[in-house]
Design a protein around this motif. Structure first.
Motif, short mmCIF file in Angstrom:
data_model
loop_
_atom_site.label_atom_id
_atom_site.label_comp_id
_atom_site.label_asym_id
_atom_site.label_seq_id
_atom_site.Cartn_x
_atom_site.Cartn_y
_atom_site.Cartn_z
N TRP A 118 0.66 5.52 5.89
CA TRP A 118 1.94 5.57 6.59
C TRP A 118 1.86 4.89 7.95
CZ3 TRP A 118 6.79 6.42 5.32
CH2 TRP A 118 7.73 6.52 6.35
N ASN A 119 0.83 5.20 8.72
CA ASN A 119 0.70 4.64 10.06
C ASN A 119 0.53 3.13 10.04
OD1 ASN A 119 1.02 7.19 11.16
ND2 ASN A 119 -1.19 7.55 11.36
N GLU A 120 -0.14 2.62 9.04
CA GLU A 120 -0.28 1.16 8.92
C GLU A 120 1.08 0.52 8.65
OE1 GLU A 120 -1.97 -2.55 9.16
OE2 GLU A 120 -2.83 -0.64 9.76
N ALA A 121 1.86 1.14 7.79
CA ALA A 121 3.21 0.63 7.53
C ALA A 121 4.06 0.72 8.79
CB ALA A 121 3.86 1.40 6.38
N ALA A 122 3.93 1.82 9.53
CA ALA A 122 4.72 2.02 10.75
C ALA A 122 4.33 1.05 11.86
CB ALA A 122 4.58 3.47 11.23
N LYS A 123 3.16 0.45 11.77
CA LYS A 123 2.77 -0.58 12.74
C LYS A 123 3.57 -1.86 12.53
CE LYS A 123 -1.66 -1.42 12.89
NZ LYS A 123 -3.12 -1.43 12.69
N HIS A 124 4.06 -2.06 11.33
CA HIS A 124 4.74 -3.31 10.97
C HIS A 124 6.25 -3.15 10.80
CE1 HIS A 124 0.90 -5.30 10.36
NE2 HIS A 124 0.50 -4.19 9.77
N TYR A 125 6.70 -1.93 10.59
CA TYR A 125 8.12 -1.71 10.29
C TYR A 125 8.66 -0.58 11.17
CZ TYR A 125 6.85 -4.42 6.19
OH TYR A 125 6.39 -5.40 5.36
N ASP A 126 9.88 -0.74 11.65
CA ASP A 126 10.51 0.33 12.43
C ASP A 126 11.07 1.39 11.47
OD1 ASP A 126 13.07 -0.55 11.52
OD2 ASP A 126 13.42 -1.72 13.33
N GLU A 127 11.66 2.43 12.04
CA GLU A 127 12.13 3.55 11.23
C GLU A 127 13.19 3.13 10.20
OE1 GLU A 127 14.30 7.05 13.01
OE2 GLU A 127 12.41 8.02 12.43
N LYS A 128 14.11 2.27 10.59
CA LYS A 128 15.15 1.81 9.65
C LYS A 128 14.52 1.01 8.51
CE LYS A 128 19.59 -0.54 9.44
NZ LYS A 128 20.61 -1.28 10.19
N GLN A 129 13.56 0.18 8.83
CA GLN A 129 12.88 -0.60 7.80
C GLN A 129 12.07 0.31 6.87
OE1 GLN A 129 10.99 -3.23 10.65
NE2 GLN A 129 12.12 -4.98 9.79
N LEU A 130 11.39 1.30 7.45
CA LEU A 130 10.65 2.25 6.62
C LEU A 130 11.59 3.03 5.71
CD1 LEU A 130 8.07 3.55 9.21
CD2 LEU A 130 7.55 2.27 7.13
N ALA A 131 12.77 3.37 6.22
CA ALA A 131 13.76 4.04 5.38
C ALA A 131 14.17 3.13 4.22
CB ALA A 131 14.98 4.43 6.21
N GLY A 132 14.40 1.85 4.50
CA GLY A 132 14.76 0.91 3.45
C GLY A 132 13.66 0.76 2.41
N ILE A 133 12.43 0.65 2.88
CA ILE A 133 11.29 0.54 1.96
C ILE A 133 11.18 1.80 1.10
CG2 ILE A 133 8.76 0.49 1.83
CD1 ILE A 133 8.86 -1.42 4.29
N THR A 134 11.30 2.96 1.73
CA THR A 134 11.17 4.22 1.00
C THR A 134 12.27 4.38 -0.04
OG1 THR A 134 10.08 5.19 2.93
CG2 THR A 134 10.92 6.72 1.27
N LEU A 135 13.49 4.04 0.31
CA LEU A 135 14.58 4.07 -0.67
C LEU A 135 14.32 3.08 -1.81
CD1 LEU A 135 17.66 4.30 1.72
CD2 LEU A 135 16.96 6.02 0.03
N ASP A 159 -1.79 9.67 6.07
CA ASP A 159 -1.39 9.23 7.41
C ASP A 159 -1.85 7.80 7.66
OD1 ASP A 159 -0.15 11.62 8.03
OD2 ASP A 159 -1.90 12.43 9.09
N GLU A 160 -3.01 7.44 7.14
CA GLU A 160 -3.53 6.08 7.31
C GLU A 160 -2.58 5.05 6.69
OE1 GLU A 160 -7.37 3.35 5.94
OE2 GLU A 160 -7.40 5.50 5.58
N ASP A 187 0.83 -1.20 0.00
CA ASP A 187 0.00 0.00 0.00
C ASP A 187 0.87 1.26 0.00
OD1 ASP A 187 -2.44 1.32 -0.09
OD2 ASP A 187 -2.89 1.03 2.05
N LEU A 188 1.91 1.25 0.81
CA LEU A 188 2.84 2.37 0.85
C LEU A 188 3.51 2.54 -0.52
CD1 LEU A 188 4.34 4.60 2.39
CD2 LEU A 188 5.94 2.84 3.18
N ALA A 189 3.94 1.43 -1.11
CA ALA A 189 4.59 1.49 -2.42
C ALA A 189 3.66 2.06 -3.49
CB ALA A 189 5.08 0.10 -2.82
#
Length: 151
Positions: free
Chosen positions: A111-128, A108-109, A91-93
């Motif tokens: 992003w927040n759902e992704a943040a429930k499953h992934y920490d900041e480093k993982q979110l950075a990896g996904i975003t990159l 925000d919905e 969904d984030l992708a």
């Protein structure tokens, strides 16, 4: 079928290693490789990048991804084969790829759902990973790179 030109990342010698470096860094975010493969494949489907759809599916298969999941990633919302974390990443992708489709491209919905499953480093990896996948798609689609051809 014939490409308009060689892939731009291969014409400018410094470009391809730099892109690969971002890919390598994104993989260090700690997100499962299978999730990264699904993200790349879904983004490539959205963008109509034949090179990345064909190559992404092949890469996912090598990583152990099932045909069932590969066949249904385009309809992941309606398929029972994905975890909640994978759904959040997909969904984030999709949101980050389709920036012009909504006034708030990544809500925000989402992003927040992704943040429930992934920490900041993982979110950075996904975003990159989302960024570099979109970059490859745009290079390939713009220059009409041929799916299955090698650079």
């Amino acid at each position: 079928m014939e490409a308009r030109m060689a892939n731009p990342a291969t014409i400018i010698p410094e470009a391809y290693p730099a892109i690969l470096s971002v890919m390598k860094a994104a993989r260090k975010g700690g997100v499962p490789e299978s999730t990264m493969e699904l993200i790349h494949l879904r983004i490539s489907q959205i963008n109509g990048c034949g090179v990345c759809v064909v190559g992404g599916a092949a890469s996912a298969r090598k990583s152990g991804e099932t045909e069932e999941r590969l066949d249904s990633v385009a309809v992941w919302r309606d398929a029972p084969y994905f975890t909640d974390a994978e759904r959040a990443a997909l969904d984030l992708a999709e949101s980050a790829t389709r920036l012009a489709d909504r006034p708030d491209p990544v809500s925000d919905e989402v992003w927040n759902e992704a943040a429930k499953h992934y920490d900041e480093k993982q979110l950075a990896g996904i975003t990159l990973w989302i960024g570099v996948s979109n970059l490859f798609n745009r290079l390939n689609a713009t220059t009409r790179q041929v799916a299955g051809a090698t650079w």
